[in-house]
Design a protein around this motif. Structure first.
Motif, short mmCIF file in Angstrom:
data_model
loop_
_atom_site.label_atom_id
_atom_site.label_comp_id
_atom_site.label_asym_id
_atom_site.label_seq_id
_atom_site.Cartn_x
_atom_site.Cartn_y
_atom_site.Cartn_z
N MET A 1 0.90 -1.23 0.00
CA MET A 1 0.00 0.14 0.01
C MET A 1 0.85 1.39 0.04
SD MET A 1 -2.83 1.07 2.92
CE MET A 1 -3.92 2.53 2.62
N THR A 2 0.67 2.30 -0.78
CA THR A 2 1.34 3.36 -1.18
C THR A 2 0.59 4.54 -1.62
OG1 THR A 2 3.52 4.26 -1.77
CG2 THR A 2 2.43 2.74 -3.24
N TRP A 3 1.05 5.50 -1.34
CA TRP A 3 0.30 6.51 -2.03
C TRP A 3 0.98 7.82 -2.33
CZ3 TRP A 3 -2.28 5.65 2.84
CH2 TRP A 3 -2.03 6.67 3.76
N THR A 4 0.96 8.69 -3.25
CA THR A 4 1.56 9.93 -3.69
C THR A 4 0.58 11.06 -3.47
OG1 THR A 4 3.07 10.88 -5.16
CG2 THR A 4 0.91 10.00 -6.02
N ALA A 5 1.12 12.40 -3.29
CA ALA A 5 0.21 13.45 -3.23
C ALA A 5 -0.25 13.97 -4.60
CB ALA A 5 0.73 14.48 -2.36
N GLU A 6 -0.99 14.70 -4.87
CA GLU A 6 -1.61 15.21 -5.94
C GLU A 6 -0.32 16.26 -6.52
OE1 GLU A 6 -5.60 17.07 -7.81
OE2 GLU A 6 -4.96 17.76 -6.04
N GLN B 1 6.55 -3.84 -7.80
CA GLN B 1 5.89 -4.51 -6.73
C GLN B 1 4.82 -5.38 -7.29
OE1 GLN B 1 4.30 -2.10 -3.54
NE2 GLN B 1 6.39 -0.61 -3.58
N ALA B 2 3.88 -5.00 -8.53
CA ALA B 2 2.91 -5.49 -8.96
C ALA B 2 3.56 -7.12 -9.63
CB ALA B 2 2.20 -4.86 -9.93
N LYS B 3 4.82 -6.72 -10.20
CA LYS B 3 5.47 -7.79 -11.02
C LYS B 3 5.67 -9.04 -9.92
CE LYS B 3 7.13 -5.32 -14.94
NZ LYS B 3 8.18 -4.78 -15.64
N VAL B 4 6.25 -8.73 -8.85
CA VAL B 4 6.78 -9.86 -7.94
C VAL B 4 5.81 -10.18 -6.76
CG1 VAL B 4 9.08 -9.41 -8.69
CG2 VAL B 4 8.14 -8.17 -6.48
N ALA B 5 4.70 -9.35 -6.43
CA ALA B 5 4.10 -9.61 -5.33
C ALA B 5 2.99 -10.60 -5.61
CB ALA B 5 3.29 -8.22 -4.86
N GLN B 6 3.00 -11.38 -4.58
CA GLN B 6 1.75 -12.36 -4.55
C GLN B 6 0.51 -12.10 -4.10
OE1 GLN B 6 2.73 -15.70 -5.63
NE2 GLN B 6 4.71 -14.77 -6.14
N SER C 1 -8.23 2.82 6.34
CA SER C 1 -7.59 2.21 4.95
C SER C 1 -6.19 1.45 5.57
CB SER C 1 -7.07 3.16 4.19
OG SER C 1 -8.33 3.92 3.54
N ILE C 2 -5.37 2.25 6.32
CA ILE C 2 -4.13 1.80 7.06
C ILE C 2 -4.54 0.55 7.78
CG2 ILE C 2 -2.15 2.29 8.37
CD1 ILE C 2 -2.49 5.30 7.40
N HIS C 3 -5.46 0.70 8.75
CA HIS C 3 -5.74 -0.31 9.50
C HIS C 3 -6.00 -1.65 8.77
CE1 HIS C 3 -8.51 -2.67 12.36
NE2 HIS C 3 -7.40 -2.34 13.12
N SER C 4 -6.97 -1.35 7.79
CA SER C 4 -7.43 -2.24 7.06
C SER C 4 -6.36 -3.31 6.33
CB SER C 4 -8.50 -2.14 6.06
OG SER C 4 -8.96 -3.11 5.28
N PHE C 5 -5.46 -2.33 5.93
CA PHE C 5 -4.56 -3.13 4.97
C PHE C 5 -3.52 -3.77 5.97
CE2 PHE C 5 -0.14 -2.94 3.52
CZ PHE C 5 -0.23 -3.44 2.02
N ALA C 6 -3.06 -3.07 7.17
CA ALA C 6 -2.24 -3.84 8.28
C ALA C 6 -3.01 -5.06 8.72
CB ALA C 6 -1.97 -2.65 9.29
N ARG C 7 -4.27 -5.04 9.01
CA ARG C 7 -4.96 -6.31 9.32
C ARG C 7 -4.98 -7.38 8.31
NH1 ARG C 7 -9.88 -4.34 10.50
NH2 ARG C 7 -10.53 -5.01 8.44
N SER C 8 -5.30 -7.09 7.06
CA SER C 8 -5.65 -8.40 6.21
C SER C 8 -4.92 -8.04 4.57
CB SER C 8 -7.21 -8.33 5.79
OG SER C 8 -7.66 -7.12 5.50
N GLY C 9 -4.03 -7.07 4.45
CA GLY C 9 -3.26 -7.04 3.35
C GLY C 9 -3.82 -6.41 2.24
#
Length: 169
Positions: A1-6, A91-96, A161-169
């Motif tokens: 999970m990552t983001w950039t600013a506008e 990341q998309a190329k190698v991530a499961q 969003s951060i909590h959900s990602f940390a909990r379940s990916g």
């Protein structure tokens, strides 16, 4: 999970905000340092590269307050956006598991540019941290301030969003 600013290049643009005319006049000499390519490009190519960059972002216009968004875009692309896109693709190329990428574009009432005394508008790198954390670095205008309804909504959305990602990916 990552983001950039506008408007990732907003904070870098603060350095030039008051000297845009001078930046335009000295573009060919300064750009290699402003954009950090002075050590990676042959000396005989630097002028041409400076001209190509200026033409791409500003066409035939001078660098000015009238096209400050192009200055912001230039710095954002150079220092954040290209690397962000590259990292997400790698990341998309190698991530499961899925790779989540987003652009943070909520223009809150108090962002880093405003705190640093600028009148430039946009969503700067790190602005979301001012919602998520009780940031004491800028004193009372941030520490303990009351968030607006929309700021509180976005803060909760980010934290969920951060909590959900940390909990379940």
């Amino acid at each position: 999970m990552t983001w950039t600013a506008e408007d990732e290049g907003l904070l870098a643009t603060l350095y030039l905000e008051k000297i845009l005319d001078e930046t335009d006049r000295n573009w060919e000499e300064w750009s290699e340092y402003l954009l950090d390519y002075y050590n990676v490009v042959n000396e005989n190519e630097k002028r041409s590269i400076a001209q190509k960059i200026k033409s791409f972002y500003f066409h035939s216009d001078k660098i000015s307050k009238g096209n400050i968004k192009s200055v912001i875009k230039l710095f954002g692309d150079r220092y954040f956006n290209v690397a962000f896109e590259t990292a997400v693709e790698m990341q998309a190329k190698v991530a499961q598991s899925p790779v989540y990428a987003a652009v943070y574009a909520f223009n809150q009432s108090t962002g880093f540019a405003k705190l640093l005394g600028s009148h430039l508008q946009g969503v700067a790198h790190g602005d979301e941290t001012l919602l998520i954390h009780d940031y004491i670095g800028f004193g009372p205008q941030i520490h303990g301030r009351k968030l607006s309804t929309s700021e509180n909504f976005i803060k909760n959305l980010l934290l969920d969003s951060i909590h959900s990602f940390a909990r379940s990916g």
